[in-house]
Design a protein around this motif. Structure first.
Motif, PDB file in Angstrom:
ATOM      1  N   GLN A   1       6.284 -77.049 -13.873  1.00  0.00           N
ATOM      2  CA  GLN A   1       5.703 -77.811 -12.770  1.00  0.00           C
ATOM      3  C   GLN A   1       4.395 -78.445 -13.215  1.00  0.00           C
ATOM      4  O   GLN A   1       3.549 -77.784 -13.812  1.00  0.00           O
ATOM      5  CB  GLN A   1       5.454 -76.927 -11.552  1.00  0.00           C
ATOM      6  CG  GLN A   1       4.936 -77.729 -10.361  1.00  0.00           C
ATOM      7  CD  GLN A   1       4.828 -76.906  -9.088  1.00  0.00           C
ATOM      8  OE1 GLN A   1       5.097 -75.713  -9.069  1.00  0.00           O
ATOM      9  NE2 GLN A   1       4.430 -77.558  -8.005  1.00  0.00           N
ATOM     10  N   LEU A   2       4.260 -79.734 -12.939  1.00  0.00           N
ATOM     11  CA  LEU A   2       3.017 -80.435 -13.210  1.00  0.00           C
ATOM     12  C   LEU A   2       2.193 -80.505 -11.937  1.00  0.00           C
ATOM     13  O   LEU A   2       2.738 -80.650 -10.846  1.00  0.00           O
ATOM     14  CB  LEU A   2       3.298 -81.858 -13.716  1.00  0.00           C
ATOM     15  CG  LEU A   2       4.034 -81.970 -15.039  1.00  0.00           C
ATOM     16  CD1 LEU A   2       4.252 -83.439 -15.389  1.00  0.00           C
ATOM     17  CD2 LEU A   2       3.275 -81.266 -16.150  1.00  0.00           C
ATOM     18  N   ARG A   3       0.895 -80.400 -12.116  1.00  0.00           N
ATOM     19  CA  ARG A   3      -0.060 -80.498 -11.018  1.00  0.00           C
ATOM     20  C   ARG A   3      -1.031 -81.625 -11.370  1.00  0.00           C
ATOM     21  O   ARG A   3      -1.074 -82.067 -12.526  1.00  0.00           O
ATOM     22  CB  ARG A   3      -0.822 -79.182 -10.841  1.00  0.00           C
ATOM     23  CG  ARG A   3       0.021 -77.911 -10.692  1.00  0.00           C
ATOM     24  CD  ARG A   3       0.996 -77.919  -9.526  1.00  0.00           C
ATOM     25  NE  ARG A   3       0.419 -78.101  -8.226  1.00  0.00           N
ATOM     26  CZ  ARG A   3       0.235 -77.118  -7.336  1.00  0.00           C
ATOM     27  NH1 ARG A   3       0.577 -75.889  -7.613  1.00  0.00           N
ATOM     28  NH2 ARG A   3      -0.277 -77.397  -6.155  1.00  0.00           N
ATOM     29  N   PRO A   4      -1.825 -82.080 -10.434  1.00  0.00           N
ATOM     30  CA  PRO A   4      -2.759 -83.170 -10.740  1.00  0.00           C
ATOM     31  C   PRO A   4      -3.660 -82.879 -11.936  1.00  0.00           C
ATOM     32  O   PRO A   4      -3.946 -83.776 -12.730  1.00  0.00           O
ATOM     33  CB  PRO A   4      -3.574 -83.317  -9.452  1.00  0.00           C
ATOM     34  CG  PRO A   4      -2.641 -82.849  -8.380  1.00  0.00           C
ATOM     35  CD  PRO A   4      -1.855 -81.723  -9.012  1.00  0.00           C
ATOM     36  N   ASP A   5      -4.065 -81.627 -12.100  1.00  0.00           N
ATOM     37  CA  ASP A   5      -4.975 -81.294 -13.204  1.00  0.00           C
ATOM     38  C   ASP A   5      -4.264 -81.089 -14.535  1.00  0.00           C
ATOM     39  O   ASP A   5      -4.914 -80.979 -15.575  1.00  0.00           O
ATOM     40  CB  ASP A   5      -5.820 -80.066 -12.851  1.00  0.00           C
ATOM     41  CG  ASP A   5      -4.995 -78.822 -12.588  1.00  0.00           C
ATOM     42  OD1 ASP A   5      -3.797 -78.936 -12.257  1.00  0.00           O
ATOM     43  OD2 ASP A   5      -5.548 -77.724 -12.720  1.00  0.00           O
ATOM     44  N   THR A   6      -2.925 -81.059 -14.550  1.00  0.00           N
ATOM     45  CA  THR A   6      -2.194 -80.873 -15.808  1.00  0.00           C
ATOM     46  C   THR A   6      -1.301 -82.061 -16.165  1.00  0.00           C
ATOM     47  O   THR A   6      -0.798 -82.123 -17.285  1.00  0.00           O
ATOM     48  CB  THR A   6      -1.302 -79.612 -15.755  1.00  0.00           C
ATOM     49  OG1 THR A   6      -0.321 -79.764 -14.705  1.00  0.00           O
ATOM     50  CG2 THR A   6      -2.124 -78.358 -15.538  1.00  0.00           C
ATOM     51  N   PHE A   7      -1.111 -82.978 -15.236  1.00  0.00           N
ATOM     52  CA  PHE A   7      -0.134 -84.051 -15.422  1.00  0.00           C
ATOM     53  C   PHE A   7      -0.395 -84.841 -16.704  1.00  0.00           C
ATOM     54  O   PHE A   7       0.464 -84.934 -17.572  1.00  0.00           O
ATOM     55  CB  PHE A   7      -0.120 -84.987 -14.206  1.00  0.00           C
ATOM     56  CG  PHE A   7       1.062 -85.904 -14.191  1.00  0.00           C
ATOM     57  CD1 PHE A   7       2.198 -85.572 -13.490  1.00  0.00           C
ATOM     58  CD2 PHE A   7       1.052 -87.109 -14.887  1.00  0.00           C
ATOM     59  CE1 PHE A   7       3.307 -86.401 -13.480  1.00  0.00           C
ATOM     60  CE2 PHE A   7       2.153 -87.949 -14.892  1.00  0.00           C
ATOM     61  CZ  PHE A   7       3.280 -87.595 -14.192  1.00  0.00           C
ATOM     62  N   ASP A   8      -1.568 -85.418 -16.825  1.00  0.00           N
ATOM     63  CA  ASP A   8      -1.858 -86.284 -17.973  1.00  0.00           C
ATOM     64  C   ASP A   8      -1.880 -85.517 -19.290  1.00  0.00           C
ATOM     65  O   ASP A   8      -1.364 -86.002 -20.301  1.00  0.00           O
ATOM     66  CB  ASP A   8      -3.177 -87.030 -17.759  1.00  0.00           C
ATOM     67  CG  ASP A   8      -3.077 -88.020 -16.611  1.00  0.00           C
ATOM     68  OD1 ASP A   8      -2.066 -88.740 -16.528  1.00  0.00           O
ATOM     69  OD2 ASP A   8      -4.008 -88.074 -15.782  1.00  0.00           O
ATOM     70  N   SER A   9      -2.453 -84.325 -19.281  1.00  0.00           N
ATOM     71  CA  SER A   9      -2.536 -83.566 -20.538  1.00  0.00           C
ATOM     72  C   SER A   9      -1.155 -83.139 -21.023  1.00  0.00           C
ATOM     73  O   SER A   9      -0.873 -83.156 -22.223  1.00  0.00           O
ATOM     74  CB  SER A   9      -3.462 -82.355 -20.389  1.00  0.00           C
ATOM     75  OG  SER A   9      -2.953 -81.442 -19.444  1.00  0.00           O
ATOM     76  N   LYS A  10      -0.263 -82.774 -20.114  1.00  0.00           N
ATOM     77  CA  LYS A  10       1.096 -82.381 -20.518  1.00  0.00           C
ATOM     78  C   LYS A  10       1.881 -83.580 -21.050  1.00  0.00           C
ATOM     79  O   LYS A  10       2.604 -83.461 -22.046  1.00  0.00           O
ATOM     80  CB  LYS A  10       1.861 -81.732 -19.363  1.00  0.00           C
ATOM     81  CG  LYS A  10       1.378 -80.344 -19.033  1.00  0.00           C
ATOM     82  CD  LYS A  10       1.684 -79.380 -20.154  1.00  0.00           C
ATOM     83  CE  LYS A  10       1.260 -77.983 -19.794  1.00  0.00           C
ATOM     84  NZ  LYS A  10       1.605 -77.006 -20.828  1.00  0.00           N
ATOM     85  N   LEU A  11       1.720 -84.743 -20.423  1.00  0.00           N
ATOM     86  CA  LEU A  11       2.394 -85.927 -20.949  1.00  0.00           C
ATOM     87  C   LEU A  11       1.843 -86.279 -22.323  1.00  0.00           C
ATOM     88  O   LEU A  11       2.604 -86.675 -23.215  1.00  0.00           O
ATOM     89  CB  LEU A  11       2.242 -87.113 -20.001  1.00  0.00           C
ATOM     90  CG  LEU A  11       3.091 -87.085 -18.740  1.00  0.00           C
ATOM     91  CD1 LEU A  11       2.922 -88.392 -17.975  1.00  0.00           C
ATOM     92  CD2 LEU A  11       4.550 -86.846 -19.030  1.00  0.00           C
ATOM     93  N   GLU A  12       0.547 -86.124 -22.506  1.00  0.00           N
ATOM     94  CA  GLU A  12      -0.062 -86.405 -23.809  1.00  0.00           C
ATOM     95  C   GLU A  12       0.463 -85.440 -24.879  1.00  0.00           C
ATOM     96  O   GLU A  12       0.747 -85.840 -25.999  1.00  0.00           O
ATOM     97  CB  GLU A  12      -1.579 -86.303 -23.700  1.00  0.00           C
ATOM     98  CG  GLU A  12      -2.314 -86.749 -24.938  1.00  0.00           C
ATOM     99  CD  GLU A  12      -3.816 -86.745 -24.738  1.00  0.00           C
ATOM    100  OE1 GLU A  12      -4.506 -86.098 -25.568  1.00  0.00           O
ATOM    101  OE2 GLU A  12      -4.293 -87.354 -23.768  1.00  0.00           O
ATOM    102  N   GLN A  13       0.609 -84.162 -24.511  1.00  0.00           N
ATOM    103  CA  GLN A  13       1.124 -83.165 -25.456  1.00  0.00           C
ATOM    104  C   GLN A  13       2.547 -83.492 -25.906  1.00  0.00           C
ATOM    105  O   GLN A  13       2.966 -83.106 -26.995  1.00  0.00           O
ATOM    106  CB  GLN A  13       1.117 -81.770 -24.833  1.00  0.00           C
ATOM    107  CG  GLN A  13      -0.235 -81.152 -24.691  1.00  0.00           C
ATOM    108  CD  GLN A  13      -0.151 -79.821 -23.937  1.00  0.00           C
ATOM    109  OE1 GLN A  13       0.913 -79.232 -23.790  1.00  0.00           O
ATOM    110  NE2 GLN A  13      -1.299 -79.359 -23.447  1.00  0.00           N
ATOM    111  N   HIS A  14       3.292 -84.162 -25.061  1.00  0.00           N
ATOM    112  CA  HIS A  14       4.697 -84.464 -25.344  1.00  0.00           C
ATOM    113  C   HIS A  14       4.918 -85.969 -25.519  1.00  0.00           C
ATOM    114  O   HIS A  14       6.008 -86.480 -25.265  1.00  0.00           O
ATOM    115  CB  HIS A  14       5.584 -83.906 -24.227  1.00  0.00           C
ATOM    116  CG  HIS A  14       5.518 -82.422 -24.135  1.00  0.00           C
ATOM    117  ND1 HIS A  14       6.254 -81.592 -24.955  1.00  0.00           N
ATOM    118  CD2 HIS A  14       4.756 -81.608 -23.361  1.00  0.00           C
ATOM    119  CE1 HIS A  14       5.961 -80.331 -24.676  1.00  0.00           C
ATOM    120  NE2 HIS A  14       5.054 -80.310 -23.718  1.00  0.00           N
ATOM    121  N   ALA A  15       3.889 -86.659 -25.992  1.00  0.00           N
ATOM    122  CA  ALA A  15       3.926 -88.125 -26.103  1.00  0.00           C
ATOM    123  C   ALA A  15       5.025 -88.621 -27.023  1.00  0.00           C
ATOM    124  O   ALA A  15       5.563 -89.712 -26.824  1.00  0.00           O
ATOM    125  CB  ALA A  15       2.576 -88.655 -26.567  1.00  0.00           C
TER     126      ALA A  15
END
Length: 121
Positions: free
Chosen positions: A13-27
């Motif tokens: 589950q992505l939350r507002p505080d993890t959304f961008d960082s998780k997408l960046e980790q899996h770029a």
């Protein structure tokens, strides 16, 4: 209660505080984000159908996440969602497109295969 689809596709589950960082980790992966909500009948239909064919979906090798739009309405607003379920796809930090509403398994799998062919990762 968590739906089996989240385990089937190893959806975090992505939350507002993890959304961008998780997408960046899996770029460097083709990423699908499933936007859904509790007590959403169409979301339940999508979950059930995808769960039934989860091995086919998983075989395409996308990295999956999910967002409960009722818990994190600001993410729904950020992406201009007009309804759920919605699936938004990303690669190398770029939004590729979306599927909404859920069209059924045959068109859904066709779209996923087309994405995978364009972004073989």
């Amino acid at each position: 209660m968590s739906h089996p689809i989240f385990a089937d596709l190893e959806m975090e589950q992505l939350r507002p505080d993890t959304f961008d960082s998780k997408l960046e980790q899996h770029a460097n992966e083709l990423v699908g984000v499933f936007f859904w909500g509790h007590d959403c009948p169409n979301c339940e239909v999508a979950k059930k159908m995808i769960h039934q064919d989860s091995s086919d979906v998983k075989s395409l090798g996308l990295k999956w996440f999910h967002v409960n739009t009722y818990e994190d309405f600001d993410l729904a607003t950020r992406f201009g969602l007009h309804g759920i379920p919605t699936f938004i796809f990303f690669y190398q930090g770029k939004r590729l497109g979306k599927i909404s509403p859920f069209p059924g398994m045959t068109p859904f799998m066709t779209a996923l295969r087309e994405l995978r062919a364009k972004y073989p990762g």
